[in-house]
Write an enzyme that holds these catalytic residues in place. Structure first.
Site, PDB file in Angstrom:
ATOM      1  N   GLU A  40      35.313  69.118  -1.353  1.00  0.00           N
ATOM      2  CA  GLU A  40      35.826  70.428  -1.734  1.00  0.00           C
ATOM      3  C   GLU A  40      36.441  71.039  -0.479  1.00  0.00           C
ATOM      4  O   GLU A  40      35.751  71.251   0.513  1.00  0.00           O
ATOM      5  CB  GLU A  40      34.697  71.320  -2.261  1.00  0.00           C
ATOM      6  CG  GLU A  40      35.244  72.623  -2.834  1.00  0.00           C
ATOM      7  CD  GLU A  40      34.237  73.762  -2.816  1.00  0.00           C
ATOM      8  OE1 GLU A  40      34.378  74.679  -3.608  1.00  0.00           O
ATOM      9  OE2 GLU A  40      33.305  73.731  -1.983  1.00  0.00           O
TER      10      GLU A  40
ATOM     11  N   HIS B 180      32.273  75.262 -11.701  1.00  0.00           N
ATOM     12  CA  HIS B 180      31.244  76.305 -11.795  1.00  0.00           C
ATOM     13  C   HIS B 180      31.579  77.562 -11.002  1.00  0.00           C
ATOM     14  O   HIS B 180      30.808  78.519 -11.037  1.00  0.00           O
ATOM     15  CB  HIS B 180      29.919  75.720 -11.306  1.00  0.00           C
ATOM     16  CG  HIS B 180      29.977  75.357  -9.852  1.00  0.00           C
ATOM     17  ND1 HIS B 180      30.768  74.326  -9.383  1.00  0.00           N
ATOM     18  CD2 HIS B 180      29.394  75.905  -8.771  1.00  0.00           C
ATOM     19  CE1 HIS B 180      30.651  74.265  -8.074  1.00  0.00           C
ATOM     20  NE2 HIS B 180      29.823  75.203  -7.670  1.00  0.00           N
ATOM     21  N   ASP B 181      32.674  77.540 -10.250  1.00  0.00           N
ATOM     22  CA  ASP B 181      33.071  78.724  -9.470  1.00  0.00           C
ATOM     23  C   ASP B 181      34.257  79.450 -10.090  1.00  0.00           C
ATOM     24  O   ASP B 181      34.653  80.514  -9.615  1.00  0.00           O
ATOM     25  CB  ASP B 181      33.493  78.311  -8.049  1.00  0.00           C
ATOM     26  CG  ASP B 181      32.357  77.736  -7.232  1.00  0.00           C
ATOM     27  OD1 ASP B 181      31.198  78.101  -7.478  1.00  0.00           O
ATOM     28  OD2 ASP B 181      32.647  76.918  -6.328  1.00  0.00           O
TER      29      ASP B 181
ATOM     30  N   ASP C  14      30.511  69.563  -0.643  1.00  0.00           N
ATOM     31  CA  ASP C  14      30.745  71.006  -0.695  1.00  0.00           C
ATOM     32  C   ASP C  14      31.454  71.499   0.566  1.00  0.00           C
ATOM     33  O   ASP C  14      31.103  71.078   1.681  1.00  0.00           O
ATOM     34  CB  ASP C  14      29.364  71.682  -0.820  1.00  0.00           C
ATOM     35  CG  ASP C  14      29.456  73.155  -1.145  1.00  0.00           C
ATOM     36  OD1 ASP C  14      29.936  73.482  -2.244  1.00  0.00           O
ATOM     37  OD2 ASP C  14      29.038  73.982  -0.304  1.00  0.00           O
TER      38      ASP C  14
ATOM     39  N   ASP D 166      25.912  66.241  -5.609  1.00  0.00           N
ATOM     40  CA  ASP D 166      26.579  67.300  -4.857  1.00  0.00           C
ATOM     41  C   ASP D 166      25.900  67.351  -3.495  1.00  0.00           C
ATOM     42  O   ASP D 166      24.674  67.473  -3.409  1.00  0.00           O
ATOM     43  CB  ASP D 166      26.401  68.636  -5.586  1.00  0.00           C
ATOM     44  CG  ASP D 166      27.536  69.589  -5.321  1.00  0.00           C
ATOM     45  OD1 ASP D 166      27.957  69.691  -4.157  1.00  0.00           O
ATOM     46  OD2 ASP D 166      28.000  70.234  -6.283  1.00  0.00           O
TER      47      ASP D 166
END
Ligand code: TEU
Ligand code: CA
Length: 550
Positions: free
Chosen positions: A252, A321-322, A199, A99
């Site tokens: 993302e 995870h969000d 990200d 990430d």
């Protein structure tokens, strides 16, 4: 020779390291823990692991606030553990994806500490702006419900943070920042990682810091969403670094239209391999996740079809995870837990694009069963709770928002078995384990041929062996009454997918021979039961798209 890149053929599995497996009893998952579960992941059939950040970090935002890009957080282990993970995964034909959070760093990063003190070459590494204390430079809002300027006493200027205040944004107008990021990428690619999940990548380049048009949230965003400058930086990172290692990237990307997304993934532009878009995740809210709206399957399917048609290559995901757990959000985690978890598995693994699964999804883990704010760890939920209080939102509404959309829903420890702490840790887990671990856990499901886990395995094996499911075109056949049907086709072969994402019975609009059924059917059903899903191939097809895997 097959030139199809691996990431168009494989399934990718996201690990949230803090919550996956704790090897030393400190309550926090770690790299040796992940290594100990590689056989499990190989049996599941996934081809790559995306690790949420494992770098040193004060963990204000659980690792998305990085204080050193070229090391491992001691909670997780060492660089040597990382090397072992890469090597052990490789033995099992599994790649590792890191990430990479480059929109911002932690305020503890030495770059920021030097920038505050105007120590070269870091003076302009961040987005600083003159201004009087108490008089913000602009009206922008942050993603975490605060405004996004902090006055730094030491430097006597404001810095910009689009996320938490401990996450200052880097300045991508500065050549040296881009070079520093290139170095970070090389560091990991040289160590053998296969690529990066980037990200919030489409917000990195701010055109101007001027006031934005007022919005209920994220005022100012028109100045930084998918700017030309962002495209330029990505093209450069790709041509100078990524392409030389044949690295995979998934960006993302927030608030993107299919058009904006296509510009990021169009191979001829050489920017990113794929993106995570959010529109299907916004079908149960009014644009901003906290503005709750009832889930309607039709709206969800319409959005999926729109993206399937618009983008040359999608990512397909229902969790990360969000996001809340998909079985609790789009299925029915009480009356039809297994059926709806399997129906959603069918969806995520048969649409066109690279499927991403999030740890625990494969056993149908549900939203957190928390009963009070003191159990919540996530900075976003805590900020929103406080903001709601300031705005005098009724307590019951605030609680509903956090229960339904809080990010800790997905972050509870992985449920491995029915022993203490679900077999996640011998110590006290950093976030409480969901009490349903005695009913929903890996060990039980491994022993039950009809479990959600074994359905995932069959489906992944089917997809891994099926060119149609990997490469085939997408055509919507039916959408309505909670029912979704589509065909994937390649050359002479085709697979029809029918999913009843509702508790109603529905007439089956398709026919054919059953390839896989979440109700264990062998003959094509005329009527679909609640949350029934079925994969069909034409009766006449001699050479089936893929054999039924039992
Ligand atoms: O998330 C970015 C993002 O826009 C959202 O998904 C965010 O988590 C929030 O829900 C908006 O309301 C990425 C990471 O995935 C997230 O975990 C980080 O907190 C964030 O960036 C900052 O790095
Ligand atoms: Ca540990």
């Amino acid at each position: 020779m097959d030139k199809t890149p691996w990431w168009k053929q494989k399934v990718i599995y996201q690990i949230y390291p803090m919550s996956f497996c704790d090897s030393n009893g400190d309550g926090i998952g770690d790299l040796p823990g992940i290594i100990s579960r590689l056989d499990y992941l190989q049996q599941l059939g996934v081809g790559a692991l995306w690790l949420s950040p494992v770098y040193p970090s004060p963990n204000r935002d659980n690792g998305y606030d990085i204080s050193d890009y070229c090391d491992i957080h001691p909670n997780y282990g060492t660089l040597a553990d990382m090397d072992t993970l890469i090597a052990e995964a490789k033995k099992r034909d599994i790649r590792i994806i890191m990430d990479l959070v480059i929109n911002h760093t932690s305020d503890q990063h030495r770059w920021f500490q030097k920038s505050r003190r105007r120590i070269e070459p870091y003076t302009d590494f961040y987005i600083w702006k003159k201004g009087e204390p108490g008089k913000k430079p602009s009206n922008w809002g942050s993603f975490f419900g605060e405004d996004c300027w902090v006055y730094d006493e030491l430097r006597g200027e404001y810095y910009l943070h689009l996320f938490a205040k401990e996450q200052p944004d880097l300045n991508f107008h500065n050549e040296m920042v881009i070079e520093a990021i290139e170095e970070v990428m090389r560091f990991w690619l040289e160590r053998g990682v296969a690529g990066f999940r980037c990200d919030v990548i489409n917000v990195i380049y701010k055109n101007t810091l001027a006031n934005g048009k007022w919005r209920p949230a994220l005022t100012g965003s028109e100045h930084y969403i998918s700017t030309e400058g962002c495209h330029r930086v990505l093209h450069r990172l790709n041509t100078e670094v990524l392409s030389r290692y044949d690295a995979f990237t998934v960006g993302e990307t927030v608030f993107v239209t299919p058009r904006m997304a296509e510009d990021l993934v169009d191979p001829s532009r050489r920017e990113l391999s794929t993106v995570f878009a959010f529109e299907h995740m916004e079908t149960d809210c009014f644009k901003i996740k906290w503005f709750l709206r009832k889930f309607r399957a039709e709206r969800f399917f319409a959005c999926l079809t729109k993206w399937q048609k618009a983008l040359s290559w999608n990512t397909v995901y229902l969790e990360n995870h969000d996001q809340p757990r998909s079985v609790s959000r789009f299925g029915d985690d009480t009356r039809y837990h297994d059926e709806s978890a399997k129906a959603l598995a069918t969806l995520v693994l048969t649409l066109r694009g690279t499927p991403f699964l999030f740890e625990g999804q494969e056993i149908g883990m549900t939203n957190f069963d928390y009963t009070g704010m003191e159990q919540i760890r996530d900075v976003e939920s805590l900020n929103i709770w406080n903001l709601g209080q300031k705005l005098h939102l009724p307590r019951a509404l605030r609680w509903k928002m956090i229960k339904e959309k809080g990010r800790d829903n997905a972050r509870t420890p992985m449920q491995w078995d029915d022993t203490a702490n679900a077999g996640f840790s011998g110590g006290t887990p950093w976030l409480a384990v969901n009490e349903n671990y005695t009913r929903i856990n890996v060990r039980d499901q491994q022993q039950d041929p009809d479990s959600v886990l074994n359905y995932y395995r069959r489906l992944i094996a089917l997809r891994n062996g099926s060119a149609v499911l990997q490469q085939g075109s997408f055509t919507e056949l039916h959408r309505g009454d909670g029912l979704y049907a589509y065909r994937r086709a390649l050359g002479e072969q085709s697979v029809t997918v029918v999913i009843n994402l509702s508790e109603r019975q529905n007439k089956n609009p398709a026919g054919g021979r059953v390839l896989l059924s979440n109700y264990g059917r062998t003959a094509c059903p005329g009527t679909l039961l609640p949350y029934e899903a079925v994969l069909l191939v034409p009766e006449a097809e001699k050479q089936p798209a893929a054999e039924v895997v039992q």
